[in-house]
Design a protein around this motif. Structure first.
Motif, PDB file in Angstrom:
ATOM      1  N   SER A   1     -37.483  91.896 -48.700  1.00  0.00           N
ATOM      2  CA  SER A   1     -38.791  92.537 -48.839  1.00  0.00           C
ATOM      3  C   SER A   1     -38.733  93.561 -49.949  1.00  0.00           C
ATOM      4  CB  SER A   1     -39.202  93.208 -47.519  1.00  0.00           C
ATOM      5  OG  SER A   1     -38.292  94.224 -47.167  1.00  0.00           O
TER       6      SER A   1
ATOM      7  N   GLY B   1     -39.222  87.514 -58.166  1.00  0.00           N
ATOM      8  CA  GLY B   1     -38.690  86.319 -57.540  1.00  0.00           C
ATOM      9  C   GLY B   1     -37.234  86.507 -57.189  1.00  0.00           C
TER      10      GLY B   1
ATOM     11  N   SER C   1     -32.147  78.773 -56.696  1.00  0.00           N
ATOM     12  CA  SER C   1     -33.591  78.790 -56.503  1.00  0.00           C
ATOM     13  C   SER C   1     -34.156  77.376 -56.403  1.00  0.00           C
ATOM     14  CB  SER C   1     -34.271  79.544 -57.652  1.00  0.00           C
ATOM     15  OG  SER C   1     -33.932  78.959 -58.890  1.00  0.00           O
TER      16      SER C   1
ATOM     17  N   ARG D   1     -33.139  77.993 -47.560  1.00  0.00           N
ATOM     18  CA  ARG D   1     -34.004  79.112 -47.883  1.00  0.00           C
ATOM     19  C   ARG D   1     -35.456  78.683 -47.801  1.00  0.00           C
ATOM     20  NH1 ARG D   1     -32.494  80.664 -53.944  1.00  0.00           N
ATOM     21  NH2 ARG D   1     -34.436  81.867 -53.899  1.00  0.00           N
ATOM     22  N   ASP D   2     -36.309  79.643 -47.494  1.00  0.00           N
ATOM     23  CA  ASP D   2     -37.748  79.440 -47.503  1.00  0.00           C
ATOM     24  C   ASP D   2     -38.295  80.380 -48.568  1.00  0.00           C
ATOM     25  OD1 ASP D   2     -40.525  79.559 -47.082  1.00  0.00           O
ATOM     26  OD2 ASP D   2     -40.300  79.169 -44.945  1.00  0.00           O
ATOM     27  N   ASN D   3     -38.631  79.839 -49.716  1.00  0.00           N
ATOM     28  CA  ASN D   3     -39.055  80.672 -50.841  1.00  0.00           C
ATOM     29  C   ASN D   3     -40.403  81.349 -50.573  1.00  0.00           C
ATOM     30  OD1 ASN D   3     -36.756  80.114 -52.387  1.00  0.00           O
ATOM     31  ND2 ASN D   3     -37.660  78.246 -53.204  1.00  0.00           N
ATOM     32  N   ASP D   4     -41.239  80.728 -49.775  1.00  0.00           N
ATOM     33  CA  ASP D   4     -42.537  81.341 -49.449  1.00  0.00           C
ATOM     34  C   ASP D   4     -42.363  82.597 -48.600  1.00  0.00           C
ATOM     35  OD1 ASP D   4     -44.213  78.132 -49.124  1.00  0.00           O
ATOM     36  OD2 ASP D   4     -43.939  79.434 -50.872  1.00  0.00           O
ATOM     37  N   LYS D   5     -41.320  82.583 -47.764  1.00  0.00           N
ATOM     38  CA  LYS D   5     -41.067  83.716 -46.873  1.00  0.00           C
ATOM     39  C   LYS D   5     -39.960  84.629 -47.396  1.00  0.00           C
ATOM     40  CE  LYS D   5     -42.424  81.235 -42.661  1.00  0.00           C
ATOM     41  NZ  LYS D   5     -41.984  80.764 -41.317  1.00  0.00           N
ATOM     42  N   ASN D   6     -39.405  84.288 -48.563  1.00  0.00           N
ATOM     43  CA  ASN D   6     -38.287  85.075 -49.120  1.00  0.00           C
ATOM     44  C   ASN D   6     -37.177  85.260 -48.095  1.00  0.00           C
ATOM     45  OD1 ASN D   6     -39.517  85.516 -51.692  1.00  0.00           O
ATOM     46  ND2 ASN D   6     -40.774  87.120 -50.770  1.00  0.00           N
ATOM     47  N   THR D   7     -36.836  84.179 -47.421  1.00  0.00           N
ATOM     48  CA  THR D   7     -35.869  84.239 -46.337  1.00  0.00           C
ATOM     49  C   THR D   7     -34.750  83.233 -46.545  1.00  0.00           C
ATOM     50  OG1 THR D   7     -37.558  84.992 -44.780  1.00  0.00           O
ATOM     51  CG2 THR D   7     -35.553  84.077 -43.840  1.00  0.00           C
TER      52      THR D   7
END
Length: 120
Positions: A25, A30, A53, A71-77
């Motif tokens: 967060s 990016g 990435s 990884r979930d790039n939409d959730k930055n997780t």
């Protein structure tokens, strides 16, 4: 400022599974490569797995076939699915990422660590 917060550690019996998560967060453009490291008791920190990435992955020989990084790039997780756990997997696990905070500047960000204990 960038914060990386891990969750999902705990105590598990040998042969069991755990899933670690790490949420990034803050203010950034990016996230490039993301990594999981671990530091066993009394030992040096070591690289466990890497994901770019674009989704390409790489693993330490000791965890190949048992751990899966994603990884979930939409959730930055960032995630680490750990199966067939062994006592030697006991360690503090840290997430790490190269976070782009400006057009031509990246920050190497670390989480606080989460303890994984595997009992025999």
């Amino acid at each position: 400022q960038v914060h990386m917060v891990e969750s999902g550690g705990g105590l598990v019996q040998a042969g069991g599974s755990l899933r670690l998560s790490c949420a990034a967060s803050g203010t950034f453009f990016g996230i490039n490569a993301m990594n999981w490291y671990r530091q066993p008791p009394g030992k040096q920190r070591e690289l466990v797995a890497t994901i770019t990435s674009g989704g390409s992955t790489n693993y330490a020989d000791s965890v190949k076939g048992r751990f899966t990084i994603s990884r979930d790039n939409d959730k930055n997780t960032l995630y680490l699915q750990m199966n067939s756990l062994k006592p030697e997997d006991t360690a503090v696990y840290y997430c790490n990422a190269w976070v782009q905070i400006a057009i031509s500047r990246s920050l190497n960000a670390w989480g606080q660590g989460t303890l994984v204990t595997v009992s025999s």
